[in-house]
Design an enzyme around this catalytic site. Structure first.
Site, PDB file in Angstrom:
ATOM      1  N   HIS A  88       0.876  -1.168   0.000  1.00 48.63           N
ATOM      2  CA  HIS A  88       0.000   0.000   0.000  1.00 48.63           C
ATOM      3  C   HIS A  88       0.915   1.221   0.000  1.00 48.63           C
ATOM      4  O   HIS A  88       1.722   1.392   0.903  1.00 48.63           O
ATOM      5  CB  HIS A  88      -0.922   0.016   1.210  1.00 48.63           C
ATOM      6  N   CYS A  89       0.775   2.059  -1.021  1.00 48.47           N
ATOM      7  CA  CYS A  89       1.672   3.209  -1.144  1.00 48.47           C
ATOM      8  C   CYS A  89       0.983   4.453  -0.589  1.00 48.47           C
ATOM      9  O   CYS A  89      -0.027   4.903  -1.134  1.00 48.47           O
ATOM     10  CB  CYS A  89       2.044   3.412  -2.610  1.00 48.47           C
ATOM     11  N   GLY A  90       1.535   4.985   0.502  1.00 50.59           N
ATOM     12  CA  GLY A  90       0.959   6.177   1.124  1.00 50.59           C
ATOM     13  C   GLY A  90       1.051   7.399   0.221  1.00 50.59           C
ATOM     14  O   GLY A  90       0.151   8.224   0.186  1.00 50.59           O
TER      15      GLY A  90
END
Ligand SMILES: [Zn+2]
Ligand SMILES: [Zn+2]
Length: 390
Positions: free
Chosen positions: A186-188
């Site tokens: 999951h890429c912030g």
């Protein structure tokens, strides 16, 4: 202290802080000051801050901060996206303000004013594509196709139901609350998962931003070189100031002139070079995963699997060695082993079978790269595939 040393120290401090923050957890930095700074920046400073808030405002204050933290880290939110836009916008603004007045110059034609805007525009487009595209959400209507395209390998993936989505599990993202096919992470920064359908945009984003930083740093370098040429600094230094016309005697003077007159441009160059270095590292890491059709998430699964298998093999080897030595003791006629030989004999643990990583999804370099560029779910064959599971 001379201005150039302040600049050098500033550059070094920025490098140490940025590298510690982003890469301090890497194994090569274990037990180094970089790891300590990373710990302070990521956990330590926050702990001190929480304690201070607790002392000043009591439990209510601490709870408010923890609630804010839950919003920032555990739920989808655009904070890092806004920071990304601020960094790109801010950097472009400072570059335009400090360098565009020198373009066209001796080495750069006027086209770079438009090229730079276009290059940043493409970067933003890739950012939007990665952020707002479907990463490959597994739903009831595409579940059987995904199961057929990515069958369980029964090593790191076996059939198990996702407790939240109630579908056979791929990988559930707890932040977005959905199951994602070929989930990478999951890429912030993107406020999105990186998965089967958008790894291509993510890779393009990393590569493009790396090239963008290199382009920026080189262009600023050429602006400065052009200024050096047009201002005839070397001529003035050697003719009017009588400095010997050699690299060794001119370089410190020229450097001082640069730092005195173009400090903003030099700081920008250093900043872009550091970011380019970090992006190259990220891109290289993700590219090496793509080449073997592995995801970031799977590397952790493989590490767990390999260490578990290794322990199992070592236990088997040592029990076999124990059995052999008991058998040896019971048979009296066994010849005695020479001390020389016993010294060089490998320990039973070293005789344990090495663990082989059998990645079923690795189809060879070319096919793996093709699978990233043209995801399985976007191919015409995908919709025709039906798994026997449902
Ligand atoms: Zn799920
Ligand atoms: Zn997610």
């Amino acid at each position: 202290m001379a201005v150039q040393w302040v600049l050098v120290l500033h550059g070094l401090a920025t490098l140490v802080v940025v590298v510690s923050f982003l890469c301090g957890q890497w194994p090569i930095f274990r037990r180094t000051p970089i790891a300590s700074i990373h710990h302070f920046l990521t956990v330590g400073a926050y702990d001190y801050f929480l304690r201070c808030v607790g002392v000043l405002f009591g439990v209510r204050g601490t709870n408010a901060i923890l609630e804010l933290e839950r919003f920032c880290c555990d739920r989808p939110n655009p904070i890092l996206q806004i920071i990304y836009l601020a960094i790109v916008g801010g950097t472009y603004f400072i570059v335009a303000k400090s360098c565009f007045s020198y373009i066209p110059g001796y080495y750069l034609s006027g086209i770079h004013r438009h090229m730079s805007l276009l290059a940043v525009g493409i970067g933003l487009l890739l950012f939007v594509l990665t952020s707002f595209s479907d990463p490959g959400t597994v739903k009831d209507d595409n579940l059987s196709q995904y199961l057929a395209a990515y069958p369980y390998d029964n090593i790191i993936y076996s059939e198990r139901e996702c407790p939240t989505c109630k579908i056979p599990k791929s990988k559930h993202c707890s932040i977005c609350d959905r199951c994602v096919a070929r989930f990478d992470h999951h890429c912030g920064w993107m406020n999105n998962c990186i998965g089967e359908r958008n790894t291509r945009y993510f890779m393009a984003f990393l590569l493009w931003h790396f090239l963008l930083c290199i382009y920026g740093a080189v262009a600023i370098g050429l602006v400065l070189a052009g200024q050096l040429k047009e201002s005839r600094v070397i001529y003035i230094l050697s003719v009017y100031y009588g400095i010997e016309n050699s690299f060794r005697s001119l370089a410190p003077q020229v450097l001082q002139w640069f730092v005195g007159s173009y400090d903003t441009q030099i700081l920008l160059m250093v900043f872009l070079a550091i970011v380019a270095l970090l992006l190259a590292g990220f891109f290289g890491y993700h590219a090496s995963l793509c080449f073997t059709n592995t995801t970031t998430n799977e590397t952790f699964k493989w590490q767990e699997y390999i260490s578990w298998q290794r322990k199992l093999n070592e236990a088997r080897a040592s029990s076999a060695a124990l059995r052999a030595s008991i058998n040896g003791m019971s048979s009296e006629v066994s010849p005695r082993e020479s001390k020389w030989r016993a010294f060089f004999r490998r320990s039973p643990l070293e005789e344990a079978e090495p663990v082989i990583k059998e990645n079923k999804y690795d189809k060879g370099l070319i096919k793996n790269i093709y699978e990233i560029i043209v995801p399985l779910s976007s191919r015409s064959l995908f919709s025709q595939k039906k798994s026997k599971v449902r």
